[in-house]
Design an enzyme around this catalytic site. Sequence first.
Site, short mmCIF file in Angstrom:
data_model
loop_
_atom_site.label_atom_id
_atom_site.label_comp_id
_atom_site.label_asym_id
_atom_site.label_seq_id
_atom_site.Cartn_x
_atom_site.Cartn_y
_atom_site.Cartn_z
N ARG A 124 105.77 -44.31 96.54
CA ARG A 124 106.64 -43.69 97.54
C ARG A 124 105.91 -42.59 98.29
O ARG A 124 106.04 -42.44 99.51
CB ARG A 124 107.88 -43.12 96.85
CG ARG A 124 109.03 -42.74 97.76
CD ARG A 124 109.73 -43.98 98.26
NE ARG A 124 110.97 -43.65 98.98
CZ ARG A 124 112.18 -43.98 98.55
NH1 ARG A 124 112.35 -44.65 97.43
NH2 ARG A 124 113.23 -43.68 99.27
N HIS A 127 103.32 -44.10 100.56
CA HIS A 127 104.05 -44.71 101.68
C HIS A 127 104.47 -43.64 102.70
O HIS A 127 104.35 -43.84 103.92
CB HIS A 127 105.29 -45.44 101.16
CG HIS A 127 106.09 -46.12 102.22
ND1 HIS A 127 107.25 -45.59 102.72
CD2 HIS A 127 105.88 -47.28 102.90
CE1 HIS A 127 107.74 -46.40 103.64
NE2 HIS A 127 106.93 -47.43 103.78
#
Length: 294
Positions: A124, A127
């Site tokens: 995450r 990203h």
Amino acid sequence: IESLAKKGVSKIVLIPAFLAPGVHTTREIPELIELKEKEPALAAKGIELVYGEPLGSDERIAEIIEEKALKALGQEVKEAKVMTDAYTIAASNKIVKTSMSLIRQALGDSLEKVPASHVPIIERVVHATADPEFAKLLVINEKAVEAGIAAIIAGAKIVTDVKMVKAGINEARVKRFGAKILTYIDDKRAVKLANDGSITRSAAAIRLAVRDGLTGAIVLIGNAPTAAFELADAVKQGLAKPALIVATPVGFIDAAESKEIIASLSTPFIIVIGRKGGSAVAVAVFNALLAIAE
């Protein structure tokens, strides 16, 4: 209006069929239909009269104009483009899925060397930042994931150092667990505390949060090193006992040192080593934990 009122409806909604607000929609139409006079008369009968906004700049209007233009040119009309929620979600999921695939390729075998519970957080953050180096910079305490998930499920208080971190969290998702997201940076008490004590607003905000109670809370520090220093002092003095601290301040002055101090505490933590970090990283960490909790 009178015809509908006689049919026993409880609410009448009027939408002016104009593209934008103007003299017609704001003054002439309300006068012509005697809106001010009708509202109290209908209210006495238990009927609510609502006058809404004009159509506005809606994508569907653009499509209608395109369709009319094509017809005027004698050309074939394109099929209507209907952007449904399902389509939007499917497109978004496809983008995320593709992004995660590229992230896993970039990280190679490094994800196999970390605990499985850490992987969603690392993915995450990478990203959110588009920077695979964060996979090496993230330090996740062995108890951090478990503590964070347990706190979310318990409806723990979530305190952020700045509004930017708060803005990145979906409050509706958090509220399902009965939790609240709090930021004290603009609190009048914090402003006064900062001025009286000659400290930064961020430090004052954390000091105020400590006074209001941080037992079992999740504290997200994404921007201010002084907030991290203040929190560390409170923990050392036994004034604050948060369930988890996420510290990712970014910058050249004290950012690295503030995170090192958080890592020296006995409280479960997630930090970023060195100068890199930022609010987006703190948000990514929390959102990963929230997704696991859900």
